[in-house]
Design a protein around this motif. Structure first.
Motif, short mmCIF file in Angstrom:
data_model
loop_
_atom_site.label_atom_id
_atom_site.label_comp_id
_atom_site.label_asym_id
_atom_site.label_seq_id
_atom_site.Cartn_x
_atom_site.Cartn_y
_atom_site.Cartn_z
N GLY A 42 60.52 53.12 9.21
CA GLY A 42 59.99 52.57 10.44
C GLY A 42 61.06 51.99 11.34
N ASN A 43 62.13 51.47 10.77
CA ASN A 43 63.23 50.95 11.58
C ASN A 43 63.87 52.05 12.41
N LEU A 44 64.06 53.22 11.80
CA LEU A 44 64.64 54.35 12.53
C LEU A 44 63.70 54.85 13.61
N ALA A 45 62.41 54.94 13.30
CA ALA A 45 61.44 55.42 14.28
C ALA A 45 61.41 54.51 15.50
N LEU A 46 61.46 53.20 15.27
CA LEU A 46 61.43 52.25 16.39
C LEU A 46 62.75 52.24 17.16
N LEU A 47 63.85 52.50 16.48
CA LEU A 47 65.13 52.56 17.18
C LEU A 47 65.15 53.74 18.15
N LYS A 48 64.73 54.90 17.70
CA LYS A 48 64.83 56.12 18.50
C LYS A 48 63.61 56.34 19.39
N GLY A 49 62.50 55.66 19.06
CA GLY A 49 61.27 55.93 19.80
C GLY A 49 60.70 57.29 19.47
N LYS A 50 61.00 57.79 18.27
CA LYS A 50 60.53 59.09 17.80
C LYS A 50 59.97 58.94 16.38
N PRO A 51 58.88 59.61 16.06
CA PRO A 51 58.13 60.51 16.93
C PRO A 51 57.49 59.78 18.11
N LEU A 52 57.25 60.51 19.19
CA LEU A 52 56.74 59.90 20.42
C LEU A 52 55.41 59.20 20.21
N LEU A 53 54.65 59.66 19.21
CA LEU A 53 53.36 59.04 18.91
C LEU A 53 53.52 57.57 18.56
N ALA A 54 54.68 57.22 17.97
CA ALA A 54 54.93 55.83 17.58
C ALA A 54 54.97 54.90 18.78
N ARG A 55 55.30 55.45 19.94
CA ARG A 55 55.41 54.61 21.13
C ARG A 55 54.06 54.08 21.62
N LEU A 56 52.97 54.67 21.14
CA LEU A 56 51.65 54.18 21.54
C LEU A 56 51.44 52.74 21.12
N TRP A 57 52.12 52.34 20.05
CA TRP A 57 51.98 50.95 19.61
C TRP A 57 53.28 50.17 19.64
N SER A 58 54.42 50.88 19.82
CA SER A 58 55.70 50.17 19.87
C SER A 58 56.22 49.98 21.30
N GLY A 59 55.53 50.61 22.29
CA GLY A 59 55.96 50.51 23.68
C GLY A 59 56.31 51.87 24.23
N LEU A 60 55.68 52.29 25.31
CA LEU A 60 55.88 53.64 25.84
C LEU A 60 57.28 53.83 26.43
N VAL A 61 57.76 52.84 27.20
CA VAL A 61 59.02 52.98 27.92
C VAL A 61 60.16 52.28 27.20
N LYS A 62 59.91 51.09 26.68
CA LYS A 62 60.92 50.35 25.94
C LYS A 62 60.24 49.60 24.80
#
Length: 322
Positions: A42-62
């Motif tokens: 999860g740390n890697l996913a949040l760092l890269k913002g990938k997969p893009l689906l993760a941004r729905l709850w981690s922030g779309l732009v930042k």
């Protein structure tokens, strides 16, 4: 306090070590001075913002949560007015991933439901290695796999963070465990209790004729058809990880392949909760499970920890001392 801050998505270059105000606790929070934290997918996913689906709850732009880090262990420094479970000086560990993250810092204000007391026999580093990986393994085996004593269980990818806990937890449930790993990890996985170890560099899993009641796909890749063939009648395969292709196949094809079969193909998404942390705390205290730590990085080396973890070759967990 010092904290690692991530102002935007990207590579490790976006991570910054900054001075921030120490958080103040709300009535339902405790202030924890963090002694150790650990790395997870999860740390890697949040760092890269990938997969893009993760941004729905981690922030779309930042990133919505600027301080990364979920798994922590530390000492209680202050308690809110409504706190009943902890007091000053308690040594605790827990998972902040459903409560705003913030573990890569010297202090964090955390709700008490995200923490449990740390066994005195376990170091801060060992405790910080537990929450996400061990809870994932527990929920995969118990909740999705319905593991039972006496069953034959296969752990594919047994030497990583989740895999090392899965081997030990499966044994604690009374299963006979076959573990798949590389040559350099055979001795370690045997020491964790695996009854049979398959070295995939010397022996292809696809050529095995044995069948299993439960298979956990943790790391690596195999087609779902291979796992299905390796299941006994009424057996269950649970996808825990293994990269984007494995995840996509399990989530999209698994339900269809299970529809008209007695063999079930499932996937698990870890759900942080205090109840499961308490189960793991008791197992740690009883010596039935232990953390396997590949290496530790200092607080200032967090970008290096990300880079090392991203290579995907860590044995057990990567831990950061704070």
């Amino acid at each position: 306090m010092k904290a690692i801050v991530q102002p935007k998505y990207g590579s490790t270059d976006v991570l910054q070590l900054k001075e921030l105000e120490t958080p103040t606790v709300k009535d339902d929070e405790v202030l924890v001075r963090i002694h150790a934290a650990s790395m997870n997918y999860g740390n890697l996913a949040l760092l890269k913002g990938k997969p893009l689906l993760a941004r729905l709850w981690s922030g779309l732009v930042k990133p919505k949560y600027p301080i990364p880090g979920g798994d922590i262990a530390g000492r209680v420094e202050a308690v809110g007015a409504h706190i009943t479970q902890f007091q000053l000086g308690d040594e605790v560990f827990g998972d902040l991933s459903s409560d705003g993250w913030g573990g890569f810092a010297e202090y964090v204000a955390a709700p008490e439901h995200s923490l449990v007391r740390k066994p005195v026999t376990v170091s801060f580093e060992e405790a910080a290695a537990v929450p996400m990986a061990a809870v994932t393994a527990l929920q995969a085996l118990r909740d999705k796999g319905d593991i039972q004593a006496g069953q034959d269980v296969l752990i594919y990818g047994a030497s990583g963070g989740v895999g090392t806990f899965a081997v030990q937890l499966a044994k604690s449930f009374g299963a006979t465990v076959t573990a798949v790993c590389s040559t350099r990890h055979v001795d370690l996985v045997q020491s964790l209790g695996a009854d049979v170890v398959i070295d995939y560099k010397k022996e292809e899993f696809t050529r095995q004729t044995e069948q299993y009641d439960l298979i956990l796909g943790v790391n690596g890749y195999q087609p779902l058809s291979v796992y299905k063939r390796a299941l006994k009648k009424n057996g269950t395969y649970v996808m825990v990880g293994g990269g984007g292709k494995q995840i996509a196949e399990a989530m999209m094809l698994g339900p269809w392949m299970s529809l008209f079969s007695q063999k079930k193909l499932k996937h698990v998404l870890q759900k942080p909760n205090q109840k499961d942390l308490l189960v793991l705390k008791d197992l740690l205290q009883a010596g039935e499970i232990r953390s396997v730590i590949d290496c530790t990085f200092s607080f200032s080396e967090v970008p290096n920890a990300f880079a090392y973890f991203e290579q995907g070759h860590a044995t057990g967990k990567v831990v950061i001392t704070i």
